[in-house]
Design a protein around this motif. Structure first.
Motif, PDB file in Angstrom:
ATOM      1  N   ARG A 109      -9.006 -23.678 -51.335  1.00 55.85           N
ATOM      2  CA  ARG A 109      -9.060 -23.141 -50.108  1.00 55.85           C
ATOM      3  C   ARG A 109     -10.529 -23.125 -49.550  1.00 55.85           C
ATOM      4  O   ARG A 109     -10.846 -23.132 -48.640  1.00 55.85           O
ATOM      5  CB  ARG A 109      -8.646 -21.573 -50.287  1.00 55.85           C
ATOM      6  CG  ARG A 109      -7.093 -21.666 -50.551  1.00 55.85           C
ATOM      7  CD  ARG A 109      -6.517 -20.105 -50.747  1.00 55.85           C
ATOM      8  NE  ARG A 109      -4.917 -20.062 -50.577  1.00 55.85           N
ATOM      9  CZ  ARG A 109      -4.488 -19.195 -51.180  1.00 55.85           C
ATOM     10  NH1 ARG A 109      -4.940 -18.107 -51.748  1.00 55.85           N
ATOM     11  NH2 ARG A 109      -3.102 -19.223 -51.146  1.00 55.85           N
TER      12      ARG A 109
ATOM     13  N   GLU B 130     -17.364 -16.099 -45.947  1.00 53.62           N
ATOM     14  CA  GLU B 130     -17.273 -16.832 -47.003  1.00 53.62           C
ATOM     15  C   GLU B 130     -18.459 -17.350 -47.676  1.00 53.62           C
ATOM     16  O   GLU B 130     -18.538 -16.912 -48.884  1.00 53.62           O
ATOM     17  CB  GLU B 130     -16.631 -18.504 -46.700  1.00 53.62           C
ATOM     18  CG  GLU B 130     -15.132 -18.321 -46.258  1.00 53.62           C
ATOM     19  CD  GLU B 130     -14.241 -18.025 -47.206  1.00 53.62           C
ATOM     20  OE1 GLU B 130     -14.553 -18.259 -48.504  1.00 53.62           O
ATOM     21  OE2 GLU B 130     -13.095 -17.484 -46.760  1.00 53.62           O
TER      22      GLU B 130
ATOM     23  N   THR C 102      -6.566 -22.757 -56.779  1.00 53.49           N
ATOM     24  CA  THR C 102      -6.220 -22.305 -55.706  1.00 53.49           C
ATOM     25  C   THR C 102      -7.744 -21.796 -54.928  1.00 53.49           C
ATOM     26  O   THR C 102      -7.481 -22.230 -53.647  1.00 53.49           O
ATOM     27  CB  THR C 102      -5.390 -21.234 -55.523  1.00 53.49           C
ATOM     28  OG1 THR C 102      -4.295 -21.207 -56.182  1.00 53.49           O
ATOM     29  CG2 THR C 102      -4.778 -20.605 -54.341  1.00 53.49           C
TER      30      THR C 102
ATOM     31  N   ASP D 188      -5.108 -25.729 -46.954  1.00 54.76           N
ATOM     32  CA  ASP D 188      -4.075 -24.766 -46.639  1.00 54.76           C
ATOM     33  C   ASP D 188      -3.416 -24.838 -47.920  1.00 54.76           C
ATOM     34  O   ASP D 188      -2.418 -25.502 -48.150  1.00 54.76           O
ATOM     35  CB  ASP D 188      -3.402 -24.956 -45.530  1.00 54.76           C
ATOM     36  CG  ASP D 188      -2.497 -24.046 -45.248  1.00 54.76           C
ATOM     37  OD1 ASP D 188      -2.388 -22.714 -45.844  1.00 54.76           O
ATOM     38  OD2 ASP D 188      -1.510 -24.148 -44.525  1.00 54.76           O
ATOM     39  N   VAL D 189      -3.429 -23.708 -48.661  1.00 56.19           N
ATOM     40  CA  VAL D 189      -2.534 -23.463 -49.932  1.00 56.19           C
ATOM     41  C   VAL D 189      -1.654 -22.336 -49.598  1.00 56.19           C
ATOM     42  O   VAL D 189      -2.108 -21.252 -49.976  1.00 56.19           O
ATOM     43  CB  VAL D 189      -3.321 -23.234 -51.189  1.00 56.19           C
ATOM     44  CG1 VAL D 189      -2.472 -23.095 -52.584  1.00 56.19           C
ATOM     45  CG2 VAL D 189      -4.387 -24.464 -51.605  1.00 56.19           C
TER      46      VAL D 189
END
Length: 338
Positions: free
Chosen positions: A109, A32, A105, A114-115
């Protein structure tokens, strides 16, 4: 005959041990951080602006329902509602709405929300018919209406109280005063705007390979449309000494450190005009067009106007603005015996 049913494992896979889980978690975090580091700065700023619109939508929703939702409530209902709000309230173009869905979105995230894919699919399903509507597709295209000093005074009177209102006034008046593109307004730096006896000396940075330019912005006769006074008021209230000239202001009045994106500058101008009840939809480019036509009508020379706007001598766009401003000067139908 080969079976179409895959063979089933004889036993369930073993659960990961704590050490393996820790390594996997660390790798996830490292991934990430790496993806965030290589993401272009303009993309990050765009996502930040998308999230600010998400916050504004939630504030709008809370006013109507009497119950605020958490920003992390990214559900089918809220994301579809966001699409409808962008279309009907913000009058956004379908492609712009599509980008907003992605920005919200991705940001959610990144915060650990949690999408599910079904949520974004529902939002884009709601968007699909909008992408087929020619009137909606045309939003944001074509020639921007030129802002007038009268409209700027309307916007000034309707600006909200507090730091955000001071920022908004300074932003659109500065955009008008420098005949600036939204990307140029976004790129302005505090230390590049210097107070001199006659007004402001402004350094407009290079954007999109266009050359930088240095312009002057004189004091206005009307305090409500004076870019110099508006800038000095905003600068003092925000405590600006360096860094971006125009920054986000949260709903609680907290000042951000990053500069507004070009789209953020555009939306402030459009939103302010809408709030003021301006009859036409003003865009970021309306300030630039407005300066050129207003200056020309006041009798300013072409070379002076071009030096302010940064247009090339043979720019057809510039000469189109000049022709519009000169439209009623010695009109062909005037004083011909009719």
């Amino acid at each position: 005959m080969t079976s179409l049913v895959p063979l089933q494992p004889t036993s369930a896979p073993a659960a990961y041990d704590p050490a393996t889980l820790a390594v996997l978690a660390a790798m996830e975090q490292a991934a990430e951080e790496h993806l965030d580091a290589i993401r272009p700065h303009n993309t990050k700023r765009g996502y930040a602006n998308d999230w600010r619109l998400w916050e504004e939508f939630h504030g709008w929703l809370a006013e109507r329902t009497g119950h605020p939702l958490a920003l992390t409530d990214v559900t089918k209902g809220t994301l579809v509602g966001f699409v409808i709000w962008l279309d009907t309230v913000k009058i956004a173009a379908p492609n712009s709405i599509d980008r907003r869905i992605t920005g919200v979105t991705v940001t959610a995230r990144a915060q650990g929300v949690d999408v599910p894919r079904a949520v974004t699919e529902a939002a884009r399903k709601a968007l699909k018919p909008l992408k087929l509507d020619p009137d909606r597709i045309a939003r944001g295209r074509g020639k921007a209406p030129a802002a007038t000093p009268e409209q700027l005074r309307q916007m000034y009177a309707a600006a909200p109280a507090g730091l955000a209102g001071l920022r908004d006034r300074a932003l659109w008046l500065m955009a008008f005063g420098i005949a600036g593109r939204s990307a140029e307004v976004s790129a302005l730096r505090t230390d590049g705007i210097v107070l001199v006896s006659e007004g402001l000396a402004v350094h407009v940075p290079s954007v999109k390979q266009r050359p930088p330019r240095d312009v002057v912005v004189a004091y206005g006769k009307n305090p409500d449309t004076c870019p110099v006074r508006a800038w000095l008021t905003w600068k003092a209230a925000a405590g600006l000494t360096s860094g971006p000239a125009f920054r986000p202001v949260s709903v609680h009045g907290h000042l951000g450190t990053e500069g507004l994106s070009p789209s953020g500058c555009q939306e402030i101008i459009s939103r302010s005009a809408e709030r003021a009840g301006v009859a036409v939809r003003l865009t970021g480019h309306s300030m630039r067009a407005g300066f050129i036509t207003t200056s020309r009508k006041a009798g300013k020379r072409e070379e002076k106007i071009r030096a302010q706007s940064g247009h090339a001598a043979n720019s057809p766009v510039f000469w189109g603005y000049i022709q519009e401003a000169d439209r009623w000067v010695d009109a062909a139908s005037e004083d011909i015996g009719l």
